[in-house]
Design a protein around this motif. Structure first.
Motif, PDB file in Angstrom:
ATOM      1  N   ILE A  11       0.874  -1.168   0.000  1.00  0.00           N
ATOM      2  CA  ILE A  11       0.000   0.000   0.000  1.00  0.00           C
ATOM      3  C   ILE A  11       0.911   1.218   0.000  1.00  0.00           C
ATOM      4  O   ILE A  11       1.784   1.357   0.870  1.00  0.00           O
ATOM      5  CB  ILE A  11      -0.937   0.037   1.220  1.00  0.00           C
ATOM      6  N   VAL A  12       0.737   2.078  -0.998  1.00  0.00           N
ATOM      7  CA  VAL A  12       1.576   3.273  -1.132  1.00  0.00           C
ATOM      8  C   VAL A  12       0.737   4.508  -0.823  1.00  0.00           C
ATOM      9  O   VAL A  12      -0.362   4.671  -1.376  1.00  0.00           O
ATOM     10  CB  VAL A  12       2.150   3.399  -2.555  1.00  0.00           C
ATOM     11  N   LEU A  13       1.243   5.371   0.030  1.00  0.00           N
ATOM     12  CA  LEU A  13       0.559   6.616   0.373  1.00  0.00           C
ATOM     13  C   LEU A  13       1.099   7.773  -0.450  1.00  0.00           C
ATOM     14  O   LEU A  13       2.307   7.919  -0.624  1.00  0.00           O
ATOM     15  CB  LEU A  13       0.724   6.938   1.861  1.00  0.00           C
ATOM     16  N   GLY A  14       0.178   8.605  -0.935  1.00  0.00           N
ATOM     17  CA  GLY A  14       0.523   9.833  -1.631  1.00  0.00           C
ATOM     18  C   GLY A  14      -0.325  10.972  -1.115  1.00  0.00           C
ATOM     19  O   GLY A  14      -1.172  10.791  -0.234  1.00  0.00           O
ATOM     20  N   GLY A  15      -0.145  12.170  -1.665  1.00  0.00           N
ATOM     21  CA  GLY A  15      -0.853  13.340  -1.171  1.00  0.00           C
ATOM     22  C   GLY A  15      -0.106  13.967  -0.006  1.00  0.00           C
ATOM     23  O   GLY A  15       0.849  13.402   0.545  1.00  0.00           O
ATOM     24  N   GLY A  16      -0.554  15.137   0.395  1.00  0.00           N
ATOM     25  CA  GLY A  16       0.149  15.898   1.418  1.00  0.00           C
ATOM     26  C   GLY A  16       0.330  15.174   2.736  1.00  0.00           C
ATOM     27  O   GLY A  16       1.375  15.290   3.392  1.00  0.00           O
ATOM     28  N   LEU A  17      -0.684  14.389   3.149  1.00  0.00           N
ATOM     29  CA  LEU A  17      -0.605  13.717   4.444  1.00  0.00           C
ATOM     30  C   LEU A  17       0.309  12.502   4.413  1.00  0.00           C
ATOM     31  O   LEU A  17       0.631  11.940   5.469  1.00  0.00           O
ATOM     32  CB  LEU A  17      -2.005  13.321   4.925  1.00  0.00           C
ATOM     33  N   SER A  18       0.741  12.093   3.233  1.00  0.00           N
ATOM     34  CA  SER A  18       1.699  10.981   3.158  1.00  0.00           C
ATOM     35  C   SER A  18       3.053  11.372   3.730  1.00  0.00           C
ATOM     36  O   SER A  18       3.906  10.509   3.954  1.00  0.00           O
ATOM     37  CB  SER A  18       1.865  10.517   1.707  1.00  0.00           C
ATOM     38  N   ASN A  19       3.262  12.666   3.968  1.00  0.00           N
ATOM     39  CA  ASN A  19       4.526  13.138   4.532  1.00  0.00           C
ATOM     40  C   ASN A  19       4.582  13.035   6.052  1.00  0.00           C
ATOM     41  O   ASN A  19       5.594  13.408   6.656  1.00  0.00           O
ATOM     42  CB  ASN A  19       4.773  14.590   4.114  1.00  0.00           C
ATOM     43  N   ILE A  20       3.513  12.540   6.680  1.00  0.00           N
ATOM     44  CA  ILE A  20       3.513  12.339   8.136  1.00  0.00           C
ATOM     45  C   ILE A  20       4.306  11.072   8.421  1.00  0.00           C
ATOM     46  O   ILE A  20       3.818   9.947   8.243  1.00  0.00           O
ATOM     47  CB  ILE A  20       2.080  12.232   8.688  1.00  0.00           C
ATOM     48  N   ALA A  21       5.534  11.223   8.864  1.00  0.00           N
ATOM     49  CA  ALA A  21       6.465  10.092   8.955  1.00  0.00           C
ATOM     50  C   ALA A  21       5.996   9.001   9.907  1.00  0.00           C
ATOM     51  O   ALA A  21       6.221   7.809   9.665  1.00  0.00           O
ATOM     52  CB  ALA A  21       7.849  10.599   9.370  1.00  0.00           C
ATOM     53  N   CYS A  22       5.307   9.382  10.976  1.00  0.00           N
ATOM     54  CA  CYS A  22       4.932   8.390  11.986  1.00  0.00           C
ATOM     55  C   CYS A  22       3.874   7.406  11.496  1.00  0.00           C
ATOM     56  O   CYS A  22       3.674   6.351  12.101  1.00  0.00           O
ATOM     57  CB  CYS A  22       4.453   9.087  13.258  1.00  0.00           C
ATOM     58  N   LEU A  23       3.183   7.715  10.401  1.00  0.00           N
ATOM     59  CA  LEU A  23       2.141   6.820   9.904  1.00  0.00           C
ATOM     60  C   LEU A  23       2.699   5.454   9.536  1.00  0.00           C
ATOM     61  O   LEU A  23       2.028   4.429   9.709  1.00  0.00           O
ATOM     62  CB  LEU A  23       1.447   7.423   8.677  1.00  0.00           C
ATOM     63  N   TYR A  24       3.916   5.411   9.025  1.00  0.00           N
ATOM     64  CA  TYR A  24       4.446   4.181   8.447  1.00  0.00           C
ATOM     65  C   TYR A  24       4.827   3.144   9.503  1.00  0.00           C
ATOM     66  O   TYR A  24       4.918   1.950   9.200  1.00  0.00           O
ATOM     67  CB  TYR A  24       5.625   4.515   7.525  1.00  0.00           C
ATOM     68  N   ASP A  25       5.017   3.591  10.739  1.00  0.00           N
ATOM     69  CA  ASP A  25       5.215   2.660  11.856  1.00  0.00           C
ATOM     70  C   ASP A  25       3.917   2.419  12.608  1.00  0.00           C
ATOM     71  O   ASP A  25       3.587   1.272  12.944  1.00  0.00           O
ATOM     72  CB  ASP A  25       6.265   3.209  12.828  1.00  0.00           C
ATOM     73  N   ALA A  26       3.165   3.488  12.857  1.00  0.00           N
ATOM     74  CA  ALA A  26       1.987   3.380  13.718  1.00  0.00           C
ATOM     75  C   ALA A  26       0.845   2.619  13.055  1.00  0.00           C
ATOM     76  O   ALA A  26       0.203   1.767  13.692  1.00  0.00           O
ATOM     77  CB  ALA A  26       1.512   4.776  14.127  1.00  0.00           C
ATOM     78  N   VAL A  27       0.573   2.900  11.781  1.00  0.00           N
ATOM     79  CA  VAL A  27      -0.609   2.310  11.143  1.00  0.00           C
ATOM     80  C   VAL A  27      -0.497   0.790  10.997  1.00  0.00           C
ATOM     81  O   VAL A  27      -1.435   0.065  11.355  1.00  0.00           O
ATOM     82  CB  VAL A  27      -0.901   3.008   9.801  1.00  0.00           C
TER      83      VAL A  27
END
Length: 301
Positions: free
Chosen positions: A246-262
């Motif tokens: 799953i690849v995130l794009g858009g402005g909120l994809s720059n929230i670094a903590c998402l990639y560990d927390a989610v």
């Protein structure tokens, strides 16, 4: 093979020319004629003509746009660039450019770009997510866009957010007329609205994230709610589609903590004893949409 991609946006039209291996040969853009469908066609035609003149060769043309073609008559539906709605965009561009045109939703183009030579390169199934002013999704299987019987495959943003934590809250109304769509919880404006609704200040999403990183409690709590909701919404995708990436794009994809927390949070909602799906940030950034439009012409299409 020379490939042209066009990103038909609400404020700008961008063109890219890709060489056979994906290298960028040329990039141009112009303002989108506001509310002017014939003017939009002329602008696209002008960009292609100028690029072909400059490069001295013709190429295939793929178009990414904010909407979908009707499965009934091929006319555009669901577009936030409203002058496109009801228009036979593909047929009109083919008549103007005298060649076959391939057309796809901009989220599908994002997903295709990242599947071909981005974060999802080499994966069999890639789900691309745009988290920005709106929320979109696209599905790529074996380097080809999955459109679906109704031309809406990947329209993840207009499914309801899974409960139960939100069941005590009045679901926000979506522009599509429904209530509680994923978009109303996970877009940039939704993040800002959630912070305000829970007693925070009127802040932009990037300000909320910066303050959360600095330890501001209300912003930390807003970001925690966002992570939990994103995890639940993506768990549905994993349960149904089971993508490798799953690849995130858009402005909120720059929230670094998402990639560990989610991924840590979605384990409670995914129906599997092991979860191999990877959540990754995009490689090509804002260029993914226009690159994906060019890649609509590839050996698997």
């Amino acid at each position: 093979m020379l490939r042209f991609g066009i990103d038909l946006g609400g404020s700008k039209i961008e063109l890219i020319a890709l060489a056979d291996a994906g290298g960028v040969l040329l990039r141009r853009r112009c303002p989108t004629p506001q509310g002017d469908y014939p003017g939009t066609l002329r602008a696209v035609g002008g960009l292609i003509a100028a690029a072909e003149s400059e490069l001295g060769q013709t190429g295939s043309v793929g178009i990414g746009m904010p909407g979908a073609e009707s499965a009934v008559d091929g006319r555009i539906k669901n577009a936030n660039s409203t002058c496109l709605i009801g228009e036979a965009l593909r047929a009109d561009l083919q008549a103007l450019l005298h060649r076959e045109i391939r057309l796809a939703n901009d989220a599908n183009c994002f997903a295709l770009s990242e599947a071909i030579d981005g974060a999802g390169k080499g994966a069999e199934v890639v789900f691309g997510v745009i988290l920005g002013t709106g929320v979109g999704g696209g599905i790529v299987v074996n380097r080809g866009v999955l459109n679906g019987a109704n031309r809406i495959a990947g329209e993840w943003g207009h499914n309801p957010l899974p409960l139960p934590e939100e069941e005590s809250l009045p679901p926000p109304r979506c522009y599509c007329g429904r209530f509680g769509c994923v978009e109303t919880w996970l877009s940039g404006p939704a993040l800002a609205a959630d912070h305000l609704r829970n007693g925070g200040e009127a802040l932009a999403p990037e300000q909320i994230c910066a303050a959360a990183t600095a330890g501001e409690l209300a912003c930390e709590q807003t970001l925690a709610r966002y992570q939990r909701r994103l995890a639940k919404a993506l768990a549905l995708v994993v349960n149904i589609l089971d993508p490798q990436v799953i690849v995130l794009g858009g402005g909120l994809s720059n929230i670094a903590c998402l990639y560990d927390a989610v991924p840590r949070l979605w384990t409670a909602h995914v129906f599997s004893d092991v979860i191999r799906t990877r959540l990754l940030r995009n490689v090509h950034g804002d260029s993914s949409g226009v690159r994906g439009a060019a890649w609509l012409w590839n050996e698997r299409s």
